[in-house]
Design an enzyme around this catalytic site. Structure first.
Site, PDB file in Angstrom:
ATOM      1  CG  MET A  14      32.822  47.755 119.368  1.00 53.08           C
ATOM      2  SD  MET A  14      32.118  47.394 117.736  1.00 53.08           S
ATOM      3  CE  MET A  14      32.110  45.626 117.733  1.00 53.08           C
ATOM      4  CG  ASP A  15      35.512  52.832 116.036  1.00 48.53           C
ATOM      5  OD1 ASP A  15      36.537  52.321 116.554  1.00 48.53           O
ATOM      6  OD2 ASP A  15      35.516  53.355 114.896  1.00 48.53           O
ATOM      7  CB  ALA A  44      39.167  46.392 111.215  1.00 53.12           C
ATOM      8  CG  ASP A 238      31.655  60.206 111.579  1.00 53.66           C
ATOM      9  OD1 ASP A 238      32.757  60.710 111.868  1.00 53.66           O
ATOM     10  OD2 ASP A 238      31.223  59.150 112.083  1.00 53.66           O
ATOM     11  CB  THR A 240      35.257  58.547 112.176  1.00 54.17           C
ATOM     12  OG1 THR A 240      34.868  59.588 113.053  1.00 54.17           O
ATOM     13  CG2 THR A 240      36.093  57.517 112.922  1.00 54.17           C
ATOM     14  CG  ASP A 244      41.217  54.144 108.583  1.00 50.16           C
ATOM     15  OD1 ASP A 244      42.449  54.300 108.667  1.00 50.16           O
ATOM     16  OD2 ASP A 244      40.453  54.159 109.557  1.00 50.16           O
TER      17      ASP A 244
HETATM   18  O1  RIB Z   1      40.828  55.921 111.578  1.00 49.03           O
HETATM   19  C1  RIB Z   1      39.640  55.812 112.285  1.00 49.03           C
HETATM   20  C2  RIB Z   1      39.782  54.799 113.372  1.00 49.03           C
HETATM   21  O2  RIB Z   1      40.693  55.274 114.318  1.00 49.03           O
HETATM   22  C3  RIB Z   1      38.507  54.547 114.147  1.00 49.03           C
HETATM   23  O3  RIB Z   1      37.704  53.554 113.559  1.00 49.03           O
HETATM   24  C4  RIB Z   1      39.022  54.151 115.503  1.00 49.03           C
HETATM   25  O4  RIB Z   1      38.982  52.782 115.725  1.00 49.03           O
HETATM   26  C5  RIB Z   1      40.445  54.696 115.560  1.00 49.03           C
HETATM   27  O5  RIB Z   1      41.338  53.713 115.739  1.00 49.03           O
END
Ligand code: RIB
Length: 303
Positions: A14-15, A44, A238, A240, A244
């Site tokens: 969970m972020d 995830a 953002d 983030t 991924d």
């Molecule tokens: O790559 C981004 C992720 O890195 C975030 O969602 C956080 O959980 C970190 O693990």
């Protein structure tokens, strides 16, 4: 077309995201602007992104038996990710990532919690599934020995492994050799190939090593020369989860049988959506979005 079958061995967290105009220095307190909890964890995130861009995705991971764990499982289901191999570990907290979004970038502290349950023995239970996959993805928010085991196993099963070496740590030559694709950013690449110039590393691993360079794009060696596949220019909100999204879309495209450069272009396109939404998964695109933007960019470049 039948969907490509992909397994993700990795973290589910969970972020806990704080936004602030200023990042505090050591010993300093600053006032923030907002706080939100959103599903994250590199594993995830990659599973959700791969499902959205069209893969049949099986997550191999662990969450705690707490409300965060329940929310993460719900989120997998909403996004069509198979959770047969996601365990709820009793008495252990779900992994958390403590994220500060400030001054145009993020900084993250990960507390692995239940993600430490993704051990080699745990992964072994999914061998029957893994041998039927077109590609397996793994990152480094699970124990180091799990990455080694997954690399050996995928080699033995003849299933390509995409290793996203994040967060950075040194890995053995054996793992580097067994992985089919390795996708560090520049910082992770420097840790991985300690002492070696990145351009030498790229040349040493043509078609395998892809270095992500954020807004500049992705660099790799095609066997003849070094190539920078440019990113799609967008206004980032953002970043983030952009890495991924890149990994998930690249892995999906490879699993569908596309070549390396086409897969990078497809993945760059997917990542360009990701940075325009809040939270790791907030901006992740669906297949139709990526296909449409790819089509538009092909039209533009042929005009
Ligand atoms: O790559 C981004 C992720 O890195 C975030 O969602 C956080 O959980 C970190 O693990």
């Amino acid at each position: 077309m039948e969907k490509a079958k992909v397994a993700v061995i990795g973290s589910s967290s969970m972020d806990l995201v704080v936004t602030s105009t200023k990042r505090p220095n050591a010993g300093e307190t600053v006032l923030g602007e907002s706080f939100k909890t959103v599903p994250g964890g590199k594993g995830a995130n990659q599973a959700v992104a791969a499902a959205r861009v069209g893969a049949d995705v099986h997550m191999i991971g662990c969450v705690g038996d707490d409300p965060y764990g329940a929310e993460i499982l719900e989120n997998f289901k909403r996004n069509g990710v198979n959770t047969d191999y996601v365990d709820r570990v009793t008495g252990v907290e779900t992994g958390t990532a403590h994220i500060t979004l400030a001054e145009g970038d993020n900084s993250i502290i990960v507390v692995k919690g239940a993600n430490d349950g993704v051990t080699p023995d745990y992964v072994k239970e999914s061998v029957a599934l893994l041998r039927t996959c077109d590609l397996v993805m793994i990152q480094q928010e699970v124990p180091e020995e799990t990455v080694v085991y997954a690399a050996e196993l995928c080699k033995e099963l003849g299933v390509p492994l995409l290793l996203n070496p994040a967060p950075a740590r040194k890995i053995s030559d054996e793992v580097i050799n067994y992985a089919s694709y390795i996708t560090p950013n520049e910082h992770e690449g420097a840790v991985l190939f300690n002492g070696m110039e990145l351009s030498d590393a790229l040349q040493k691993f043509p078609g395998k090593l892809l270095v992500t360079e954020g807004a500049a794009g992705v660099r790799y060696h095609n066997g003849k020369s070094q190539v920078l596949v440019p990113a799609f220019p967008v206004q980032a909100v953002d970043t983030t989860g952009a890495g991924d999204t890149f990994n998930a879309a690249f892995g999906t495209a490879i699993a569908e049988g596309k070549g390396v450069e086409d897969s990078i272009r497809f993945a760059n396109c997917a990542a360009s959506f990701s940075v325009t939404g809040f939270g790791a998964q907030g901006g992740m695109p669906y297949r139709k979005d990526v296909d449409r933007r790819m089509e538009q960019s092909t039209k533009k470049s042929s005009n």
